[in-house]
Design an enzyme around this catalytic site. Structure first.
Site, short mmCIF file in Angstrom:
data_model
loop_
_atom_site.label_atom_id
_atom_site.label_comp_id
_atom_site.label_asym_id
_atom_site.label_seq_id
_atom_site.Cartn_x
_atom_site.Cartn_y
_atom_site.Cartn_z
N SER A 108 56.97 45.52 73.78
CA SER A 108 55.87 44.85 73.11
C SER A 108 54.57 45.56 73.48
O SER A 108 54.28 45.77 74.65
CB SER A 108 55.83 43.40 73.57
N GLY A 109 53.80 45.95 72.49
CA GLY A 109 52.52 46.62 72.74
C GLY A 109 52.65 48.12 72.80
O GLY A 109 51.67 48.81 73.08
N THR A 113 54.22 48.45 65.53
CA THR A 113 53.65 47.99 64.27
C THR A 113 52.68 49.03 63.71
O THR A 113 52.69 49.32 62.51
CB THR A 113 52.95 46.64 64.48
N ASN A 158 49.86 42.38 74.33
CA ASN A 158 49.34 43.01 73.11
C ASN A 158 48.44 42.01 72.40
O ASN A 158 48.81 40.87 72.20
CB ASN A 158 50.56 43.38 72.23
N SER A 161 50.23 41.07 68.79
CA SER A 161 51.68 41.21 68.96
C SER A 161 52.40 40.53 67.80
O SER A 161 52.09 39.40 67.43
CB SER A 161 52.07 40.55 70.27
N SER A 162 53.37 41.25 67.21
CA SER A 162 54.15 40.63 66.13
C SER A 162 55.08 39.62 66.76
O SER A 162 55.85 39.96 67.64
CB SER A 162 54.99 41.68 65.41
N GLY A 388 59.61 44.09 70.39
CA GLY A 388 60.12 44.96 71.44
C GLY A 388 60.75 44.16 72.57
O GLY A 388 60.65 42.94 72.62
N GLU A 390 61.28 42.30 75.84
CA GLU A 390 60.29 41.49 76.55
C GLU A 390 60.82 41.02 77.88
O GLU A 390 61.89 40.44 77.96
CB GLU A 390 59.88 40.28 75.69
#
Ligand code: ADP
Ligand code: MG
Length: 1167
Positions: A108-109, A113, A158, A161-162, A388, A390
């Site tokens: 994540s981050g 994306t 993030n 973050s999605s 991503g 986590e």
């Protein structure tokens, strides 16, 4: 356009392709990354895989010039860039018709994306143009801001973050122009709607709406701008650096418009977002119930009311759904109350469902807009940007699911790059030493195995009857998965974790490919069940709001489905399965995103963090396999086809097998033998350099070939042009000759014609002359013949005429003679006729005279006869009158009179019969008398009739009724015209037992104390002698006694034998007072007389009187009627005096003790 850029191999910072790294070790790998990162080179290759480092700052490498630079260039030709990968994917899609997918993975981050957006924007920039195509591109690109607003949030990792997985298929036509797309979304992290971890935010849209919407819009949505007003919005990080919520809101609205949302759809979406905020503000309080349990009640109904208004829901329905829960089982419906905790649970479940369904609806709506119109086969490029890996301090169900998905992606990466590659070498018979790599299939199996995988266990727990908690689920895992290498839990059978204090009791740990993750089981069962009480979904379905109704189809009472919906885990597993199958059919392109630091800061490179990611992403293995293997491979046919121009023997056509052709080619080019290997169907090229060499030679060769083609073409073109000119010259010459000859010929032709015409003219004229002569001769002959014929004809004519004339004369003479004869005959006939007529006239005249004479005679005769008849009648009458005169005088008058009278009487009686009055004795009607002389009879008849009907009436009486009427009669005799109360009593029937004493169980005791039949039982007022006030008593009257009893207890107060009664006194007025006067000295008279008042006075006294008169001694009971009488009270005699008072309300009679001797009763005058 000639673009000057570094090639992959020219003065690189570090190495651009890790395959070329020397020496290869983890340290040098990371060092290379760092070096490049420090010099703003964020992309590095491992063969065809792109490693992308998140720069955390904006870079100048995404300009339109850069796009042009990478467009249609070979992958290894330029320095590493995400555009090179996008270009490669796009070109092999367009030119080789291979469906592509771009798999972007990383934590994540790490920049997934962003990478996906870069790929999409590159493809949009290089593919075709045109109004329609641009619209499609615009819609595809603008779907991102919308989805990000609703599906992204700030997390600690993030700022954008999605919180959902996204896979987008972009569809192209054969030319490579985009046609549309399909977006699939995976498991939105909906728990965020109701609660956010520390330092994180809810989804962006909530903040964007509150900051960016106009005052007017907010008012319509019943919202306030202040974030702190909403329980669902965490306060500590409401404003994020670098994020302008207000501007974003306008961007999102604009994007929604471009994507094709209607104005009312946008409004509905915002209403739902507002409703979720409102829902969070609804609070509950306990309310005790009689059975000791607590029931929840909505605390402050204002938010509930506003939310219901927004969604068009009836407030009471929703309110009830927060207090009760209906459980349906087959045919039964049971309603149970919710306590406060359950109500909060229901509220949050509703908010989560509302939001996640809204999100899915938005995705569907976008898909509707961007879907490809044409039905032809599409080429597809899929871009996968999924959450991503986590690892948080506190990991729950969502992290478990997300990490499972990442395991699957890693699996597919391994499948397609490492294993597939090695397998291919073996398949192709290439010598190969195996490279060890970690295959995570075993972890995937731990999670998704159908029989004993963790997801299957969780589903089994959720569906099992009995009490199910997160702990029972953990127990189950402990027994089933204890032996698994990658599963760790304190209380599992595996004794090695018994003392591991980093592993709490309510947790389990999985060794993922990317590291160990500790999951807290709390909430697993609930989140997997994802239950929304049916009452809530039904309440939502009833909403008068088009969108919300659509979102809760299961709330439709017509479609009640008692089956459980599939669990969240099950759904996710299924959709991940579909995704994996989909990806496997496509050619993969990898972007591996790496996060350089945890601070979201530029220029910081945390080695340990990068090292960890490099390890778990298996990048080193990736490089090793690449290096041990071959950078490039191609089947022999396409390879020969591509490079055959590099060798004279293979150019332009190679007739033998393709492999031999390639061998010939390589030998001819003198490529060193260690640089390539021949497989069974492919050639493998070890080094990209060799490939570049081949490509370069090909490029040069192509240039030579182009020159050759140009030369031949130019020669061919000139020759063709010359031949054309030559051909044209011949044509022109031919045409001219033809023209000249034609002109000469025409001149000769004209001269010939002139000569010819002269000759012909002369000949013709000669002939004409001859013919004219002949014609004249012919005409002369004809004329002569005509004249001769004429003479002949005229002569004949004359002869014939003469003949005709003769014939005509004879005819005329004959005619004249005939005429004369006819006229003569006519005259004769006329004469005869005239004679005949005269005779007829004379005859008729004579006949007329005769007839008239006869008529006169007949008339005379008739007159005479009539006179005789009249005279005869007179005479007859005279004779009759003379004869009957004597009889008529004596009898006729009387007879006629009698007859007339008889008729009248008859008529009278018949009339009377039909007009008789009714049989009721009180009917006063009687028909009117018709004649005066019938007066007496009429009255008499009326009397008789009345008597008769009375008799009839009486004869219908029963004994009881008779007795009643006798009593009524007696009452009339006693009271009529004497007491004012009497008339009102006439119409009341005498009932006697008003209290129904024998039937009423209340008076059972009283009834049993009286031996004889009760004739009257009524409530009366006993007047107190001292003050004139009344006290209720029951008065019973039997044949022998008058009894007074207490009304409540039924106890007998006084009993008076009837013989002891001397008289009864009453007033003349409209009151119910009466005094019972007792015989002096009798046993009953000790206390004195009784002064009572009754509602049924007339009846009571009449009954008393009747019993008295029927008694055996025959002594009558006196009834005194006077407005003043004396009553004996003990020793005193008191005068009771009735006076007339003013008419009062309620018509009350009042009684007052005036002094020792006087009791005054005031009776209101009756109206
Ligand atoms: N190529 C890039 N250039 C500049 N900034 C980037 C780039 N990639 C990522 N970022 C920064 O990193 C942040 C996180 O990236 P994102 O793609 O949202 O991560 P992920 O999707 O992997 O969670 C972005 O908001 C952006 O600020
Ligand atoms: Mg993302």
């Amino acid at each position: 356009m000639e673009v000057k850029t570094k090639s992959l191999l020219d003065n690189m910072i570090g190495v651009g392709d890790m395959v070329l790294l020397e020496p290869l070790s983890e340290d040098s790998f990371i060092e290379n990354l760092r070096k490049r990162f420090d010099h703003n080179e964020i992309y590095t290759y491992i063969g065809s895989v792109v490693i992308s480092m998140n720069p955390y700052k904006s870079m100048l490498i995404y300009s339109p010039e850069k796009v042009e630079e990478y467009r249609n260039r070979n992958f290894y030709e330029l320095s590493p860039h995400i555009y090179a990968l996008a270009d490669e994917a796009y070109r092999s899609l367009r030119d080789q018709d291979k469906d592509q997918c771009i798999l972007i993975t990383g934590e994540s981050g790490a920049g997934k994306t962003e990478a996906s957006k870069l790929v999409m924007s590159y493809v949009a920039a290089v593919c075709g143009k045109g109004q329609e195509v641009n619209k499609v591109k615009e819609q595809l690109l603008q779907s991102n801001p919308v989805l990000e607003a609703f599906g992204n949030a700030k997390t600690v990792r993030n700022d954008n973050s999605s919180r959902f997985g996204k896979y987008m298929d972009i569809e192209f036509d054969f030319k490579g122009d985009p046609l549309g797309g399909v977006i699939s979304n995976y498991l939105l992290e909906k728990s965020r709607v109701v609660k956010q971890p520390r330092g994180e935010r809810n989804f962006h849209i909530f903040y964007q709406l509150l900051s960016g919407a106009s005052d007017d819009t907010l008012k319509k949505l019943k919202l306030e701008r202040d974030f702190s007003k909403y329980n669902y919005l965490s306060l500590d990080s409401a404003v994020v650096n670098g994020l302008d919520d207000a501007t974003s809101f306008r961007t999102v609205r604009n994007a929604m418009q471009i994507v094709g949302f209607m104005e009312d759809e946008v409004q509905s979406v915002l209403e739902l977002v507002a409703a979720v905020l409102k829902l969070g503000n609804i609070e509950f309080k306990p309310e005790s119930r009689c059975n000791g349990t607590d029931e929840s009640r909505v605390k402050d109904k204002n938010d509930l009311k506003e939310m219901c208004e927004l969604l068009g829901i009836e407030q009471s329905v929703l309110e009830r759904a927060f207090s009760y829960r209906t459980v349906e089982a087959k045919l039964e419906k049971v309603s149970t109350t919710l306590n406060v905790a359950q109500a909060y649970y229901a509220r949050d479940a509703l908010a989560k469902n509302l939001y996640s369904r809204l999100f899915s609806w938005i995705v569907t709506r976008i898909n509707e807009s961007i879907k490809a119109q044409a039905k032809t086969r599409h080429k597809v490029m899929g871009v996968l940007d999924i959450y991503g890996f986590e690892i948080f301090d506190d990991n729950s169900f969502e992290q478990f699911i997300i990490n499972y998905c990442n395991e699957k992606l890693q699996q597919i990466f391994i499948e397609l790059t490492l294993r597939e590659e090695q397998e291919e070498y073996i398949r192709e018979g290439i010598e190969w030493t195996n490279i060890e790599y970690f295959n995570n299939a075993i972890i995937c199996d731990l999670i998704e195995n159908h029989q004993n995988g963790i997801l299957a266990m969780l589903d089994e727990e959720c569906l099992r009857p009995g009490t199910v908690t997160d702990e029972t689920f953990l127990d189950k895992l402990n027994t089933v998965c204890a032996e698994h290498q990658h599963f760790e839990s304190r209380s599992s059978k595996n004794s090695k974790f018994l003392t591991d204090h980093s592993l709490p009791h309510s947790c389990f740990r999985i060794q993922h490919y990317a590291g160990k993750v500790l999951y807290r089981v709390e909430g697993f069962v609930d989140k997997n069940n994802d239950l929304l009480y049916r009452d809530l979904s039904q309440a939502m379905y009833k909403a008068n709001h088009s969108l919300i109704k659509h979102l809760f189809p299961e709330g439709n009472p017509a479609k009640v489905n008692l089956k459980r919906p599939p669990t969240a885990g099950f759904q996710f597993k299924a959709s991940v399965g579909t995704l994996m199958r989909n990806l496997q059919t496509k050619n993969p392109n990898y972007i591996r995103c790496i996060k350089p630091n945890d601070k979201k800061a530029p220029h910081i490179f945390t080695e340990s963090l990068v090292c960890h990611q490099v390890r778990y992403l298996g990048l080193m293995e990736n490089v090793r396999v690449r290096r041990a293997g071959y950078a490039f491979r191609q089947a022999y046919e396409p390879c020969l086809e591509r490079y055959k121009m590099l060798c004279k023997r293979t150019w332009p056509h190679w007739r033998g097998p393709a492999r031999e052709g390639v061998e010939m080619l390589m030998a001819d080019l003198q490529v060193p033998a260690e640089e390539f290997s021949y497989g069974r169907s492919k050639i493998f090229i070890r080094n990209p350099r060799t490939l570049f060499f081949l490509e370069e030679r090909r490029r040069q060769c192509l240039q030579d070939l182009a020159t050759l083609i140009q030369k031949i073409y130019r020669g061919w073109k000139c020759r063709t042009h010359f031949l054309l000119l030559k051909k044209s010259q011949i044509v022109v010459a031919a045409w001219y000759r033809r023209y000249a000859q034609e002109k000469k010929y025409l001149k000769i032709k004209r001269a010939t014609t002139v000569v010819q015409s002269y000759t012909r003219g002369w000949q013709a004229r000669k002939l004409l002359r001859e013919l004219k002569h002949q014609k004249r001769c012919k005409e002369a002959v004809t004329t002569i013949a005509a004249y001769w014929h004429g003479t002949q004809a005229r002569m004949e004519l004359r002869r014939l005429k003469q003949e005709v004339l003769n014939k005509h004369a004879v005819t005329v003479i004959w005619a004249y003679w005939q005429g004369t004869k006819a006229r003569r005959e006519l005259r004769q006939l006329k004469e005869a006729a005239r004679n005949k007529h005269a005779v007829s006239v004379i005859w008729a005249g004579w006949q007329g005279t005769k007839a008239r004479r006869e008529l006169r005679r007949l008339k005379e005769e008739a007159r005479r006869k009539h006179a005789v008849a009249v005279i005869w009648a007179y005479w007859k009458g005279l004779k009759v009158r003379r004869e009957y005169r004597k009889f008529f005088r004596a009898n006729a008058g009387k007879k006629i009179y009698n007859f007339t009278i008889q008729r009248i009487m008859q008529k009278y009686f018949l009339g009377l019969k039909s007009t008789l009055p009714s049989m009721s004795p009180i009917d006063k009607n009687w028909p009117v008398r018709p004649y005066i002389f019938l007066d007496g009879v009429h009255t008499e008849l009326r009397r008789i009739f009345h008597l008769w009907r009375c008799k009839k009436y009486r004869s219908r009486f029963t004994e009881e009724k008779k007795a009643v009427y006798e009593e009524k009669l007696e009452a009339s005799e006693l009271f009529k015209d004497k007491k004012a109360l009497y008339p009102s009593s006439v119409s009341q029937p005498f009932k006697g037992d008003y209290l129904e004493i024998s039937k009423n169980p209340k008076y059972q005791k009283l009834n049993s104390s009286v031996d004889e039949k009760v004739l009257l039982a009524d409530v009366v007022n006993k007047i107190n002698r001292a003050n004139g006030k009344g006290a209720t008593r029951i008065l019973l009257l039997t044949k022998k006694n008058v009894v007074l009893a207490d009304q409540k207890t039924g106890q007998v107060k006084a009993s008076v034998a009837l013989p002891d009664l001397t008289s009864v006194s009453v007033s003349t007025q409209n009151d119910g007072f009466f005094a019972l006067r007792l015989k002096e000295g009798s046993a009953s008279a000790v206390k004195g007389d009784f002064l009572l008042s009754s509602e049924h006075l007339i009846e009571t006294i009449t009954k008393l009187h009747h019993i008295g008169s029927a008694g055996s001694d025959g002594e009558q009971l006196n009834v005194d009627i006077a407005d003043e009488f004396l009553v004996q009270f003990k020793q005193d005699k008191v005068c009771v005096k009735f006076i007339q008072g003013a008419p009062k309300n309620g018509n009350g009679v009042s009684c007052k003790r005036k002094n020792n001797r006087l009791l005054e009763v005031s009776v209101p005058a009756s109206a």
